[in-house]
Scaffold this motif. Structure first.
Motif, short mmCIF file in Angstrom:
data_model
loop_
_atom_site.label_atom_id
_atom_site.label_comp_id
_atom_site.label_asym_id
_atom_site.label_seq_id
_atom_site.Cartn_x
_atom_site.Cartn_y
_atom_site.Cartn_z
N ARG A 19 6.45 -25.46 -1.29
CA ARG A 19 6.68 -27.10 -1.84
C ARG A 19 8.12 -27.32 -1.41
O ARG A 19 9.33 -26.75 -1.81
N PRO A 20 8.42 -28.73 -1.38
CA PRO A 20 9.81 -29.36 -1.24
C PRO A 20 10.58 -28.93 -2.13
O PRO A 20 12.17 -28.57 -1.68
N PRO A 21 10.47 -28.93 -3.58
CA PRO A 21 11.54 -28.82 -4.42
C PRO A 21 12.18 -27.27 -4.37
O PRO A 21 13.22 -26.90 -4.96
N VAL A 22 11.42 -26.54 -3.91
CA VAL A 22 11.95 -25.14 -3.84
C VAL A 22 13.07 -24.87 -2.89
O VAL A 22 13.81 -24.07 -3.34
N ARG A 23 13.38 -25.71 -1.89
CA ARG A 23 14.69 -25.41 -1.09
C ARG A 23 15.84 -25.92 -2.15
O ARG A 23 16.88 -25.38 -1.83
N GLU A 24 15.47 -26.88 -3.01
CA GLU A 24 16.39 -27.28 -3.77
C GLU A 24 16.91 -26.30 -4.70
O GLU A 24 18.10 -26.12 -4.97
N LEU A 25 15.73 -25.47 -5.35
CA LEU A 25 16.13 -24.38 -6.20
C LEU A 25 16.91 -23.36 -5.57
O LEU A 25 17.92 -22.83 -6.15
N LEU A 26 16.51 -23.04 -4.27
CA LEU A 26 17.57 -21.99 -3.64
C LEU A 26 18.70 -22.47 -3.56
O LEU A 26 19.62 -21.49 -3.47
N THR A 27 18.95 -23.49 -3.00
CA THR A 27 20.29 -24.04 -2.65
C THR A 27 21.31 -24.01 -4.16
O THR A 27 22.45 -23.83 -4.33
N LEU A 28 20.47 -24.34 -5.30
CA LEU A 28 21.18 -24.42 -6.62
C LEU A 28 21.43 -22.93 -6.99
O LEU A 28 22.59 -22.65 -7.59
N ALA A 29 20.49 -22.11 -6.74
CA ALA A 29 20.81 -20.55 -6.92
C ALA A 29 21.98 -19.88 -6.17
O ALA A 29 22.59 -19.32 -6.88
N ARG A 30 22.23 -20.51 -4.96
CA ARG A 30 23.51 -19.84 -4.42
C ARG A 30 24.67 -20.38 -4.86
O ARG A 30 25.61 -19.69 -4.83
N THR A 31 24.73 -21.65 -5.43
CA THR A 31 25.89 -22.28 -6.02
C THR A 31 26.35 -21.49 -7.33
O THR A 31 27.54 -21.33 -7.52
N VAL A 32 25.41 -21.10 -8.02
CA VAL A 32 25.70 -20.59 -9.48
C VAL A 32 25.58 -18.95 -9.22
O VAL A 32 26.24 -18.38 -10.02
N ALA A 33 25.25 -18.32 -8.10
CA ALA A 33 24.99 -17.17 -7.85
C ALA A 33 26.41 -16.17 -7.72
O ALA A 33 26.77 -15.08 -8.08
N ASP A 34 27.40 -16.99 -7.12
CA ASP A 34 28.70 -16.71 -7.03
C ASP A 34 28.75 -15.25 -6.13
O ASP A 34 29.52 -14.40 -6.46
N GLY A 35 28.03 -15.39 -5.16
CA GLY A 35 28.12 -14.22 -4.06
C GLY A 35 27.09 -13.11 -4.28
O GLY A 35 26.67 -12.35 -3.54
N ALA A 36 26.36 -13.39 -5.45
CA ALA A 36 25.33 -12.37 -5.90
C ALA A 36 24.04 -12.72 -5.13
O ALA A 36 23.92 -13.93 -4.63
N PRO A 37 23.01 -11.89 -4.96
CA PRO A 37 22.01 -12.02 -3.98
C PRO A 37 20.86 -13.08 -4.55
O PRO A 37 21.00 -12.85 -5.84
N VAL A 38 20.32 -13.76 -3.70
CA VAL A 38 19.23 -14.74 -4.34
C VAL A 38 17.96 -14.07 -3.97
O VAL A 38 17.81 -13.93 -2.60
N HIS A 39 17.10 -13.92 -4.94
CA HIS A 39 15.58 -13.20 -4.56
C HIS A 39 14.65 -14.24 -4.82
O HIS A 39 14.78 -14.98 -6.05
N GLY A 40 13.49 -14.22 -4.02
CA GLY A 40 12.30 -15.21 -4.21
C GLY A 40 11.41 -14.16 -5.07
O GLY A 40 11.36 -13.17 -4.85
N VAL A 41 10.51 -15.02 -5.82
CA VAL A 41 9.30 -14.28 -6.50
C VAL A 41 8.12 -14.95 -6.03
O VAL A 41 7.98 -16.27 -6.13
N TRP A 42 6.93 -14.22 -5.45
CA TRP A 42 5.94 -14.85 -4.87
C TRP A 42 4.68 -14.35 -5.61
O TRP A 42 4.47 -13.22 -6.00
N ALA A 43 3.90 -15.31 -6.26
CA ALA A 43 2.93 -15.16 -7.01
C ALA A 43 1.61 -15.67 -6.60
O ALA A 43 1.62 -17.03 -5.95
N GLY A 44 0.40 -14.97 -6.40
CA GLY A 44 -0.78 -15.89 -5.92
C GLY A 44 -1.20 -15.12 -4.72
O GLY A 44 -0.55 -14.04 -4.31
N THR A 45 -2.13 -15.45 -4.14
CA THR A 45 -2.96 -14.50 -2.99
C THR A 45 -2.79 -15.48 -1.50
O THR A 45 -3.12 -14.62 -0.58
N ALA A 46 -1.85 -16.41 -1.70
CA ALA A 46 -1.36 -17.01 -0.20
C ALA A 46 -0.62 -16.08 0.46
O ALA A 46 0.21 -15.08 -0.05
N ASP A 47 -0.75 -15.98 2.01
CA ASP A 47 0.34 -15.24 2.73
C ASP A 47 1.59 -15.72 2.51
O ASP A 47 1.88 -17.12 2.71
N VAL A 48 2.41 -15.00 2.57
CA VAL A 48 3.71 -15.26 2.40
C VAL A 48 4.55 -15.44 3.67
O VAL A 48 5.75 -16.10 3.83
#
Length: 328
Positions: A19-48
């Motif tokens: 969903r479109p807001p996820v790209r915004e979350l990932l962008t925000l995650a990188r700004t506050v991670a300060d070089g730390a890795p960003v990991h996604g979490v996939w819940a549900g039965t849909a193909d990743v």
């Protein structure tokens, strides 16, 4: 903030597209991670697989796919998996889309972990090593800063709050299956029936960049509202009175007891601007009001106001939008 991963719950459709807001979350995650890795979490039965190109462009290091022998649509099951993943990764921050479902997951997860929760945030900063969430409150009239003092922070972020941008360098996210130990409490809940909403072809109301809203002034005829929304490529919303009258489904209601939106463009047609509605849309970027009543309260917060008949104004606006788009 330490150099632990930042987790992002990857909200997606049944076909596996993000969903479109996820790209915004990932962008925000990188700004506050300060070089730390960003990991996604996939819940549900849909193909990743359909989501992997976007995740790669966003610089995601790994995708943790929750695998459970229970219904993955239950918020309690998702909370079980996220709690175990927070322990396993040592992550101090989990970002979620600010939806009804994600807020329920965050609440359950906070009870399990004692994490601090901020909902409907529109920004996030790190100040002296501490996470500070930014959000508007009291019908959008106050801007607040909420410091999260617990070791783990759970933050749901409003759609359209952060400009999405790809990472400087793409990655090849590793997909890792994570077996979930489903709690006895979660197993007490059984999903009896689940009905997918019919596709309208319009963007999701909560994350749309453009929202056209109809109120009492439509007198039940939402056709000009829907036509303008389609011309603009936007979503259709409504006030509480319109949904209570049965003119449109309750899932379209915007307000303190409905969906909170913050689109780049909000068009209110026949909307009076009552306080409970303003609480759900006042953070919009540009507000345009069309109302036959020159004294309607919505004109107090509108960037542009048109005093006129919506059944005349909206079709003219839709025709002009289509004419301009046809010219390229």
């Amino acid at each position: 903030m330490t150099a632990t991963p930042v987790l992002v719950l990857l909200d997606h459709a049944a076909d596996g597209t993000l969903r479109p807001p996820v790209r915004e979350l990932l962008t925000l995650a990188r700004t506050v991670a300060d070089g730390a890795p960003v990991h996604g979490v996939w819940a549900g039965t849909a193909d990743v697989a359909p989501a992997l190109p976007v995740l790669a462009a966003q610089g995601v290091a790994a995708v943790h796919r929750l695998v459970a022998d229970a219904d993955p649509h239950l918020s309690s099951v998702v909370a079980d998996g996220l709690g175990q993943l927070l322990d396993a990764t040592g992550a101090g921050l989990l970002l979620l889309v600010s939806s009804f479902e994600s807020k329920e997951v965050a609440a359950r997860l906070a009870v399990r972990t004692g994490a601090g929760v901020v909902t409907d945030a529109d920004g996030l900063e790190v100040v002296d090593g501490r996470l500070v969430a930014l959000k508007t409150v009291l019908a959008g009239t106050w801007s607040t800063r909420c410091a999260i003092t617990t070791p783990v922070a759970l933050v749901t972020v409003k759609a359209n709050a952060v400009p999405a941008a790809d990472a400087p360098a793409p990655t090849e996210p590793a997909v890792v299956d994570v077996p979930v130990q489903v709690s006895a409490t979660s197993r007490r809940v059984q999903l009896v029936e689940r009905t997918e909403r019919p596709a309208s072809g319009r963007p999701d109301l909560g994350s749309a960049h453009v929202v056209v809203v109809g109120g009492r002034g439509t007198e039940g005829d939402f056709s000009p509202v829907e036509d303008l929304a389609d011309a603009l490529g936007g979503a259709v919303g409504a006030t509480r009175v319109a949904t209570d009258e049965g003119w449109i489904g309750h899932d379209a209601q915007i307000g303190q007891t409905g969906v909170t939106v913050a689109p780049r463009l909000y068009v209110g047609a026949g909307v009076s601007g009552a306080v409970h509605h303003r609480g759900g849309m006042q953070a919009s970027g540009t507000i345009v009001a069309v109302n036959a009543d020159a004294d309607a309260p919505i004109f107090e917060i509108a960037d542009y106001g048109i005093v006129g008949d919506l059944f005349t104004v909206l079709p003219q606006a839709a025709a002009e939008v289509r004419r301009l788009r046809a010219q390229g």
